[in-house]
Design a protein around this motif. Structure first.
Motif, short mmCIF file in Angstrom:
data_model
loop_
_atom_site.label_atom_id
_atom_site.label_comp_id
_atom_site.label_asym_id
_atom_site.label_seq_id
_atom_site.Cartn_x
_atom_site.Cartn_y
_atom_site.Cartn_z
N ASN A 11 0.83 -1.22 0.00
CA ASN A 11 0.00 0.00 0.00
C ASN A 11 0.86 1.26 0.00
O ASN A 11 0.67 2.17 0.81
CB ASN A 11 -0.96 0.00 1.20
CG ASN A 11 -2.07 -1.02 1.06
OD1 ASN A 11 -2.30 -1.57 -0.02
ND2 ASN A 11 -2.75 -1.31 2.14
N GLU A 12 1.81 1.30 -0.95
CA GLU A 12 2.69 2.46 -1.09
C GLU A 12 2.41 3.24 -2.36
O GLU A 12 3.29 3.90 -2.91
CB GLU A 12 4.16 2.00 -1.08
CG GLU A 12 4.62 1.35 0.19
CD GLU A 12 4.72 2.31 1.37
OE1 GLU A 12 4.57 3.53 1.16
OE2 GLU A 12 4.92 1.83 2.49
N GLY A 13 1.15 3.19 -2.82
CA GLY A 13 0.80 3.87 -4.07
C GLY A 13 1.12 5.35 -4.09
O GLY A 13 1.46 5.91 -5.14
N ASP A 40 4.98 -6.04 -5.18
CA ASP A 40 3.70 -5.52 -4.70
C ASP A 40 3.16 -6.56 -3.72
O ASP A 40 2.60 -7.57 -4.11
CB ASP A 40 2.75 -5.31 -5.87
CG ASP A 40 1.38 -4.79 -5.43
OD1 ASP A 40 1.20 -4.56 -4.22
OD2 ASP A 40 0.50 -4.64 -6.29
N SER A 43 -0.83 -5.43 -1.89
CA SER A 43 -1.44 -4.10 -1.75
C SER A 43 -2.90 -4.12 -2.15
O SER A 43 -3.31 -4.81 -3.09
CB SER A 43 -0.69 -3.08 -2.61
OG SER A 43 0.64 -2.94 -2.19
N THR A 44 -3.68 -3.32 -1.43
CA THR A 44 -5.10 -3.16 -1.76
C THR A 44 -5.38 -1.74 -2.23
O THR A 44 -6.54 -1.39 -2.47
CB THR A 44 -5.98 -3.49 -0.54
OG1 THR A 44 -5.56 -2.68 0.58
CG2 THR A 44 -5.86 -4.96 -0.16
N ASP A 45 -4.33 -0.93 -2.37
CA ASP A 45 -4.51 0.42 -2.91
C ASP A 45 -4.09 0.41 -4.38
O ASP A 45 -4.18 -0.61 -5.05
CB ASP A 45 -3.71 1.45 -2.07
CG ASP A 45 -2.20 1.28 -2.24
OD1 ASP A 45 -1.76 0.26 -2.82
OD2 ASP A 45 -1.46 2.17 -1.78
N ASN A 46 -3.60 1.53 -4.90
CA ASN A 46 -3.26 1.63 -6.32
C ASN A 46 -1.78 1.38 -6.61
O ASN A 46 -1.27 1.80 -7.66
CB ASN A 46 -3.66 3.02 -6.84
CG ASN A 46 -2.84 4.14 -6.18
OD1 ASN A 46 -2.34 3.97 -5.07
ND2 ASN A 46 -2.72 5.27 -6.85
N THR A 47 -1.08 0.70 -5.73
CA THR A 47 0.34 0.44 -5.93
C THR A 47 0.60 -0.22 -7.28
O THR A 47 1.48 0.21 -8.04
CB THR A 47 0.91 -0.45 -4.80
OG1 THR A 47 0.80 0.25 -3.56
CG2 THR A 47 2.36 -0.82 -5.04
#
Length: 199
Positions: A11-13, A40, A43-47
């Motif tokens: 989750n480092e998008g 990755d 991740s559940t964000d836009n990474t």
């Protein structure tokens, strides 16, 4: 391949593009034969969305996706398993340490022909609780492994870089946060010199 650096990213998008670009730009100042492997790590964000276009701009960048997240150490292990370099290692995906310091440590390692180099954080900008926890962790580690006293001071400091021969003999297995301690313990037990690069 001279150098492979793995970056586990969870989750480092919001930050990962800047971090990858900075590492890429710094390393190519001193090395033409390197690769960056971003894992990755569930991740559940836009990474993933942020990373994919970068592979078209940076042919030295590889993306490995692990889903679901199976621990920080597992992300590191996935990246190292894909690495092809004579020198391999990992750094965090949150930009804790500047890319210029990774470059400086790599240059020093090559110049000295060292087996294992890691960062030693001399100034911390974490909150007081994090600093206390880190100091206690290092104290307990030194109490349990007295041979580490005077040889290594900041157990969790990274980047960590090491020769492939050491990596292959270490047979790392920790899928969680203990991977930093595991690699230090295995270096100590094998008599591998650990050098620290202050940042």
């Amino acid at each position: 391949m001279r150098l492979s650096i793995a970056i586990p990213a969870f989750n480092e998008g919001a930050h990962i593009e800047r971090i990858v670009r900075e590492i890429h730009d710094e390393l190519q100042k001193v090395e033409s034969d390197f690769e960056i492997i971003v894992v990755d790590n569930g991740s559940t964000d836009n990474t993933q969305t942020v990373l994919m276009p970068l592979t078209k701009q940076m042919p030295r960048l590889w993306i490995c996706r692990v889903f679901p997240n199976r621990g920080y150490g597992n992300g590191v292990l996935e990246g190292l398993a894909a690495a092809r370099g004579d020198i391999v290692g990992w750094t965090a995906g949150d930009g804790q340490v500047r890319a210029v310091d990774l470059r400086g440590m790599y240059e020093k390692m090559r110049r000295e022909g060292a087996i294992f180099y890691k960062v030693k954080r001399t100034v911390r900008h974490d909150g007081i609780l994090r600093v206390v926890q880190s100091n206690m962790y290092n104290f307990i580690f030194h109490a349990l492994f007295p041979s580490s006293i005077g040889r290594v001071s900041d157990i969790n400091g990274h980047p960590k870089l090491f020769q492939r021969s050491f990596y292959e003999s270490a047979d790392l297995a920790s899928a969680d946060w203990f991977i930093d301690a595991e690699i230090i313990i295995k270096a100590l037990r094998s008599g591998t010199p650990i050098r620290e690069y202050p940042v």
